[in-house]
Design a protein around this motif. Structure first.
Motif, PDB file in Angstrom:
ATOM      1  N   SER A 103       9.057  28.902  -6.699  1.00  0.00           N
ATOM      2  CA  SER A 103       8.097  29.039  -5.723  1.00  0.00           C
ATOM      3  C   SER A 103       7.463  27.356  -5.632  1.00  0.00           C
ATOM      4  CB  SER A 103       7.603  29.407  -4.860  1.00  0.00           C
ATOM      5  OG  SER A 103       8.203  30.856  -4.221  1.00  0.00           O
ATOM      6  N   GLN A 104       7.045  26.827  -6.749  1.00  0.00           N
ATOM      7  CA  GLN A 104       5.669  25.810  -7.060  1.00  0.00           C
ATOM      8  C   GLN A 104       7.158  25.350  -7.524  1.00  0.00           C
ATOM      9  OE1 GLN A 104       2.222  26.143  -6.598  1.00  0.00           O
ATOM     10  NE2 GLN A 104       2.252  27.418  -6.109  1.00  0.00           N
ATOM     11  N   LEU A 105       7.657  24.864  -8.237  1.00  0.00           N
ATOM     12  CA  LEU A 105       8.978  24.392  -8.474  1.00  0.00           C
ATOM     13  C   LEU A 105       9.673  23.346  -7.820  1.00  0.00           C
ATOM     14  CD1 LEU A 105      11.084  23.345 -10.501  1.00  0.00           C
ATOM     15  CD2 LEU A 105      11.808  24.902 -10.711  1.00  0.00           C
ATOM     16  N   ILE A 106      10.209  24.420  -6.433  1.00  0.00           N
ATOM     17  CA  ILE A 106      10.123  23.788  -5.125  1.00  0.00           C
ATOM     18  C   ILE A 106       9.791  22.895  -4.292  1.00  0.00           C
ATOM     19  CG2 ILE A 106      11.673  24.347  -2.711  1.00  0.00           C
ATOM     20  CD1 ILE A 106      12.552  27.259  -4.445  1.00  0.00           C
ATOM     21  N   LEU A 107       8.474  23.752  -3.929  1.00  0.00           N
ATOM     22  CA  LEU A 107       7.063  22.693  -3.678  1.00  0.00           C
ATOM     23  C   LEU A 107       7.099  20.788  -3.940  1.00  0.00           C
ATOM     24  CD1 LEU A 107       4.610  25.516  -2.831  1.00  0.00           C
ATOM     25  CD2 LEU A 107       5.922  24.122  -0.841  1.00  0.00           C
ATOM     26  N   ALA A 108       6.847  21.147  -5.658  1.00  0.00           N
ATOM     27  CA  ALA A 108       6.464  19.850  -6.126  1.00  0.00           C
ATOM     28  C   ALA A 108       8.411  19.205  -6.474  1.00  0.00           C
ATOM     29  CB  ALA A 108       6.381  20.358  -7.745  1.00  0.00           C
ATOM     30  N   GLN A 109       9.262  19.796  -6.282  1.00  0.00           N
ATOM     31  CA  GLN A 109      10.052  19.122  -6.001  1.00  0.00           C
ATOM     32  C   GLN A 109      10.440  17.951  -5.171  1.00  0.00           C
ATOM     33  OE1 GLN A 109      13.422  21.943  -6.831  1.00  0.00           O
ATOM     34  NE2 GLN A 109      14.102  20.917  -9.269  1.00  0.00           N
ATOM     35  N   ARG A 110       9.753  18.983  -3.849  1.00  0.00           N
ATOM     36  CA  ARG A 110      10.002  18.002  -2.732  1.00  0.00           C
ATOM     37  C   ARG A 110       9.398  17.251  -2.545  1.00  0.00           C
ATOM     38  NH1 ARG A 110      12.149  23.384   0.899  1.00  0.00           N
ATOM     39  NH2 ARG A 110      13.978  23.535   0.408  1.00  0.00           N
ATOM     40  N   GLY A 111       7.775  17.364  -2.833  1.00  0.00           N
ATOM     41  CA  GLY A 111       6.782  16.500  -3.101  1.00  0.00           C
ATOM     42  C   GLY A 111       7.406  15.153  -3.060  1.00  0.00           C
ATOM     43  N   TYR A 112       7.553  15.152  -5.029  1.00  0.00           N
ATOM     44  CA  TYR A 112       8.409  14.125  -5.306  1.00  0.00           C
ATOM     45  C   TYR A 112       9.432  13.653  -4.481  1.00  0.00           C
ATOM     46  CZ  TYR A 112      10.192  11.205  -9.789  1.00  0.00           C
ATOM     47  OH  TYR A 112      10.624  10.510 -10.528  1.00  0.00           O
TER      48      TYR A 112
ATOM     49  N   ASP B 257       1.195  -1.245   0.040  1.00  0.00           N
ATOM     50  CA  ASP B 257       0.025   0.341   0.087  1.00  0.00           C
ATOM     51  C   ASP B 257       1.092   1.187  -0.193  1.00  0.00           C
ATOM     52  OD1 ASP B 257      -2.127  -1.429   0.133  1.00  0.00           O
ATOM     53  OD2 ASP B 257      -3.182  -1.184   2.177  1.00  0.00           O
ATOM     54  N   ALA B 258       2.068   1.478   0.967  1.00  0.00           N
ATOM     55  CA  ALA B 258       2.871   2.213   0.891  1.00  0.00           C
ATOM     56  C   ALA B 258       3.690   2.685  -0.294  1.00  0.00           C
ATOM     57  CB  ALA B 258       4.359   1.850   2.030  1.00  0.00           C
ATOM     58  N   ILE B 259       3.742   2.016  -1.006  1.00  0.00           N
ATOM     59  CA  ILE B 259       4.169   2.318  -2.414  1.00  0.00           C
ATOM     60  C   ILE B 259       3.339   2.584  -3.171  1.00  0.00           C
ATOM     61  CG2 ILE B 259       5.111   0.555  -4.618  1.00  0.00           C
ATOM     62  CD1 ILE B 259       6.979  -1.303  -2.336  1.00  0.00           C
ATOM     63  N   GLY B 260       2.592   1.662  -3.087  1.00  0.00           N
ATOM     64  CA  GLY B 260       1.074   2.349  -4.542  1.00  0.00           C
ATOM     65  C   GLY B 260       1.045   3.822  -4.126  1.00  0.00           C
ATOM     66  N   ILE B 261       0.633   4.223  -2.767  1.00  0.00           N
ATOM     67  CA  ILE B 261       0.517   4.878  -2.517  1.00  0.00           C
ATOM     68  C   ILE B 261       1.212   6.700  -2.749  1.00  0.00           C
ATOM     69  CG2 ILE B 261       0.025   7.197  -0.693  1.00  0.00           C
ATOM     70  CD1 ILE B 261      -1.554   4.293   0.614  1.00  0.00           C
ATOM     71  N   ALA B 262       2.405   6.592  -2.306  1.00  0.00           N
ATOM     72  CA  ALA B 262       4.393   6.687  -2.358  1.00  0.00           C
ATOM     73  C   ALA B 262       3.621   6.755  -4.447  1.00  0.00           C
ATOM     74  CB  ALA B 262       5.168   6.283  -2.020  1.00  0.00           C
ATOM     75  N   GLY B 263       3.659   6.035  -5.525  1.00  0.00           N
ATOM     76  CA  GLY B 263       3.935   5.873  -6.539  1.00  0.00           C
ATOM     77  C   GLY B 263       2.865   7.308  -7.300  1.00  0.00           C
ATOM     78  N   THR B 264       1.642   7.555  -6.788  1.00  0.00           N
ATOM     79  CA  THR B 264       0.118   7.864  -6.742  1.00  0.00           C
ATOM     80  C   THR B 264       1.127   9.733  -6.540  1.00  0.00           C
ATOM     81  OG1 THR B 264      -0.358   8.064  -5.122  1.00  0.00           O
ATOM     82  CG2 THR B 264      -0.973   6.227  -6.916  1.00  0.00           C
ATOM     83  N   GLY B 265       1.934  10.208  -5.817  1.00  0.00           N
ATOM     84  CA  GLY B 265       1.678  11.389  -5.582  1.00  0.00           C
ATOM     85  C   GLY B 265       3.354  10.968  -6.198  1.00  0.00           C
ATOM     86  N   LEU B 266       4.219  10.219  -6.837  1.00  0.00           N
ATOM     87  CA  LEU B 266       5.721  10.712  -7.950  1.00  0.00           C
ATOM     88  C   LEU B 266       4.880  10.917  -8.693  1.00  0.00           C
ATOM     89  CD1 LEU B 266       7.484   8.042  -6.929  1.00  0.00           C
ATOM     90  CD2 LEU B 266       7.935   9.782  -6.628  1.00  0.00           C
ATOM     91  N   THR B 267       3.755   9.863  -9.781  1.00  0.00           N
ATOM     92  CA  THR B 267       2.624  10.574 -10.934  1.00  0.00           C
ATOM     93  C   THR B 267       2.682  12.120 -10.532  1.00  0.00           C
ATOM     94  OG1 THR B 267       2.345   8.496 -11.112  1.00  0.00           O
ATOM     95  CG2 THR B 267       1.004  10.285 -12.934  1.00  0.00           C
TER      96      THR B 267
ATOM     97  N   HIS C 189       3.152  14.498  -8.594  1.00  0.00           N
ATOM     98  CA  HIS C 189       4.196  15.770  -8.169  1.00  0.00           C
ATOM     99  C   HIS C 189       4.923  15.384 -10.033  1.00  0.00           C
ATOM    100  CE1 HIS C 189       3.351  15.278  -4.366  1.00  0.00           C
ATOM    101  NE2 HIS C 189       3.534  16.404  -4.469  1.00  0.00           N
ATOM    102  N   ARG C 190       5.165  14.599 -10.691  1.00  0.00           N
ATOM    103  CA  ARG C 190       6.163  14.077 -11.924  1.00  0.00           C
ATOM    104  C   ARG C 190       4.510  15.599 -13.038  1.00  0.00           C
ATOM    105  NH1 ARG C 190       4.706  12.429 -15.979  1.00  0.00           N
ATOM    106  NH2 ARG C 190       3.988  10.440 -15.268  1.00  0.00           N
ATOM    107  N   LYS C 191       3.885  15.021 -13.108  1.00  0.00           N
ATOM    108  CA  LYS C 191       2.507  15.658 -13.907  1.00  0.00           C
ATOM    109  C   LYS C 191       2.531  17.652 -13.680  1.00  0.00           C
ATOM    110  CE  LYS C 191       0.819  13.163 -15.767  1.00  0.00           C
ATOM    111  NZ  LYS C 191      -0.068  12.539 -17.332  1.00  0.00           N
ATOM    112  N   TRP C 192       2.563  17.880 -11.921  1.00  0.00           N
ATOM    113  CA  TRP C 192       3.396  19.743 -11.469  1.00  0.00           C
ATOM    114  C   TRP C 192       4.207  19.391 -12.144  1.00  0.00           C
ATOM    115  CZ3 TRP C 192       3.422  20.619  -5.601  1.00  0.00           C
ATOM    116  CH2 TRP C 192       2.790  21.553  -5.532  1.00  0.00           C
ATOM    117  N   LEU C 193       5.835  19.343 -12.074  1.00  0.00           N
ATOM    118  CA  LEU C 193       6.796  19.475 -12.662  1.00  0.00           C
ATOM    119  C   LEU C 193       6.935  19.826 -14.047  1.00  0.00           C
ATOM    120  CD1 LEU C 193       8.965  17.308 -10.291  1.00  0.00           C
ATOM    121  CD2 LEU C 193       9.139  19.291 -10.511  1.00  0.00           C
ATOM    122  N   ASP C 194       6.105  19.524 -14.439  1.00  0.00           N
ATOM    123  CA  ASP C 194       5.897  19.569 -15.936  1.00  0.00           C
ATOM    124  C   ASP C 194       5.024  20.364 -16.623  1.00  0.00           C
ATOM    125  OD1 ASP C 194       7.329  16.949 -17.017  1.00  0.00           O
ATOM    126  OD2 ASP C 194       5.370  15.755 -17.543  1.00  0.00           O
TER     127      ASP C 194
END
Length: 130
Positions: A98-107, A4-14, A16-21
Motif C-alpha cells: 500500500s505504501q509502495l502504491i502511494l509513493a509511486q503515485r506521489g512520484y 517555483d513549480a519545478i523546484g517544489i515538484a523536484g523536492t517532491g520527487l526527491t 518520494h524517491r527516498k520513500w520508494l528506496d
C-alpha cells in the motif's frame, strides 16, 4: 512562478524517491532471519517536513521500527535457538505494498508537474520569440 513549480515538484520527487528506496529495503528484508538473541531487521521510515526557508518538502531523516520483530518456530533453521525459534522482522507485506502504491503515485504526480511546468516555460519562450 514556473521555476517555483519545478523546484517544489523536484523536492517532491526527491522525497518520494527516498520513500520508494525505504519501502524496497523493507520488502527485500521481510524474510531476513536473526537469532533470537539478536535484533530483527528494523523497518525504515522516511521523515518528511516542510521548511520556512524555501518552498517544498524535504527529507528530515529516517526512523527505524522495532528491533523486537516476531518469533517464528523454525527448528531446522541454522540460527534457531534451543527451543527452535528465530526472529523475523515485524513487517507487513500488505502495508508495504500500500505504501509502495502511494509513493509511486506521489512520484508520478510530481513528475507530471515538472513536465507541465517545463511545457509552460517552453510555450512562454516560443511566445517571446514570435
Amino acid at each position: 512562478m514556473t521555476f517555483d513549480a519545478i523546484g517544489i515538484a523536484g523536492t517532491g520527487l526527491t522525497v518520494h524517491r527516498k520513500w520508494l528506496d525505504a519501502i524496497s529495503d523493507n520488502i527485500s528484508n521481510i524474510n531476513t532471519v536473526s537469532a533470537t538473541d539478536d535484533e530483527a531487521f528494523r523497518q525504515r521510515y522516511v521523515l518528511a517536513q516542510t521548511s520556512d526557508a524555501s518552498p517544498g518538502v524535504y527529507v528530515a531523516g529516517t526512523a527505524l521500527g522495532s528491533a523486537e520483530g516476531r518469533l517464528v518456530h523454525q527448528p531446522d533453521h541454522p540460527l534457531a535457538d534451543e527451543d527452535g525459534y528465530v526472529r523475523l522482522p515485524d513487517i507487513d507485506l500488505g502495508d508495504q505494498m500500500s505504501q509502495l502504491i502511494l509513493a509511486q503515485r506521489g512520484y508520478q504526480a510530481s513528475a507530471a508537474i515538472v513536465d507541465r511546468a517545463r511545457n509552460s516555460y517552453e510555450a512562454a519562450l516560443q511566445i517571446g520569440r514570435s
